[in-house]
Write an enzyme that holds these catalytic residues in place. Structure first.
Site, short mmCIF file in Angstrom:
data_model
loop_
_atom_site.label_atom_id
_atom_site.label_comp_id
_atom_site.label_asym_id
_atom_site.label_seq_id
_atom_site.Cartn_x
_atom_site.Cartn_y
_atom_site.Cartn_z
N GLU A 39 2.66 -2.14 -12.60
CA GLU A 39 3.96 -2.11 -11.93
C GLU A 39 4.99 -2.76 -12.87
OE1 GLU A 39 3.77 -4.69 -8.52
OE2 GLU A 39 5.69 -4.01 -7.68
N LYS A 110 8.05 2.84 -4.29
CA LYS A 110 7.19 1.92 -3.51
C LYS A 110 7.73 1.76 -2.09
CE LYS A 110 5.29 -2.80 -3.95
NZ LYS A 110 5.29 -4.02 -4.80
N CYS A 142 1.30 -1.64 -6.07
CA CYS A 142 0.88 -2.98 -5.65
C CYS A 142 0.70 -3.16 -4.15
CB CYS A 142 1.83 -4.01 -6.25
SG CYS A 142 1.00 -5.61 -6.44
N VAL A 169 -0.22 -11.01 -7.29
CA VAL A 169 -0.09 -12.47 -7.38
C VAL A 169 -1.05 -13.16 -6.41
CG1 VAL A 169 2.29 -12.47 -8.22
CG2 VAL A 169 1.89 -12.44 -5.76
#
Ligand code: ACM
Length: 259
Positions: A39, A110, A142, A169
């Site tokens: 990404e 997205k 993601c 993350v």
């Protein structure tokens, strides 16, 4: 066919360096039929203001990133999926570009924006499947993984392989892709990044997951890696679990009615 990823560490806001670096890494991925980049691989992720992303957002077909990736895809005779900031009119999207030997194919915006992304990007409105001939691919960026409806819809629309560009993350995605692939009987290439930006750390662990949930390969947490696996995309078209269960036919759609 051969599918793979390039787990890399983008330099924050340095598009030229990122394009050079990705091009260098793509040199070692010429064997792949489909290769996935992270990404926002060309800009970095943790924007501190809209100005930063605004300065780097690009047109899907004519932007510098798309132009370069189209050239490489043609030269390598392969498909490349890569995350970038897309400009459409006065709106900016967190998108995944798909290019191939014949040039531009699609840009997916997205749908499920994570945290501060909501300050910078518009959410996409639809997801779809693209028939590349040898395989049908579904595009995902993601946090889309967190919504089981996303991969379920791509599977129901016929996807064999999910091309998943990520900047993960939180620690959950790599293990969760085992279930996502198993419950949909599809392949997935999750391509994450490594490094840190303004105190936000990325977890690496890019992964290629098989239709039975098997982890074909998982990348290290903190080093770059190019990885390619051989798969038979037609395996994803068999939705039988055994002689009596089929994961599409056995869905009890009426029983899921929320009323
Ligand atoms: C994310 O969606 N980049 C966490």
């Amino acid at each position: 066919m051969k599918i793979g990823y390039i787990q890399m560490e983008p330099a924050f806001l340095d598009r030229e360096a990122n394009l050079d670096h990705a091009a260098e890494m793509l040199e070692k991925a010429k064997d792949a039929d489909i290769i996935v980049l992270p990404e926002l691989f060309n800009t970095g992720y943790n924007f501190q203001g809209k100005k930063e992303v605004n300065a780097l957002a690009e047109d899907a077909e004519t932007g510098v990133t798309s132009t370069l990736l189209q050239e490489i895809a043609k030269e390598n005779d392969q498909y490349i999926a890569a995350g970038y900031a897309e400009r459409i009119g006065d709106k900016i999207y967190n998108s995944q570009l798909l290019v191939g030997p014949g040039g531009f194919i699609n840009s997916y915006q997205k749908v499920h924006l994570f945290c501060n992304e909501k300050k910078f990007f518009e959410p996409g409105k639809s997801i779809g499947v693209i028939d590349l001939g040898e395989a049908r691919v579904g595009q995902m960026v993601c946090f889309d993984w967190f919504f089981p409806e996303c991969m379920r819809t791509l599977m129901l629309k016929g996807a064999d392989i999910i091309l998943h560009s990520a900047n993960l993350v939180l620690p959950y995605c790599p293990n969760s892709m085992v279930t996502r692939c198993l419950e949909n009987r599809v392949f997935a290439v999750t391509c994450n990044r490594i490094g840190e930006e303004h105190g936000l750390g990325f977890i690496g662990m890019s992964q290629i997951t098989a239709t039975d949930g098997g982890i074909m390969h998982r990348a290290p947490e903190s080093s770059e890696e190019t990885w390619i696996e051989e798969v038979n995309p037609l395996l994803a078209r068999n939705k039988d679990m055994n002689e009596l269960n089929n994961i599409i036919r056995d869905r009890a759609v009426g029983a899921y009615d929320l009323r």
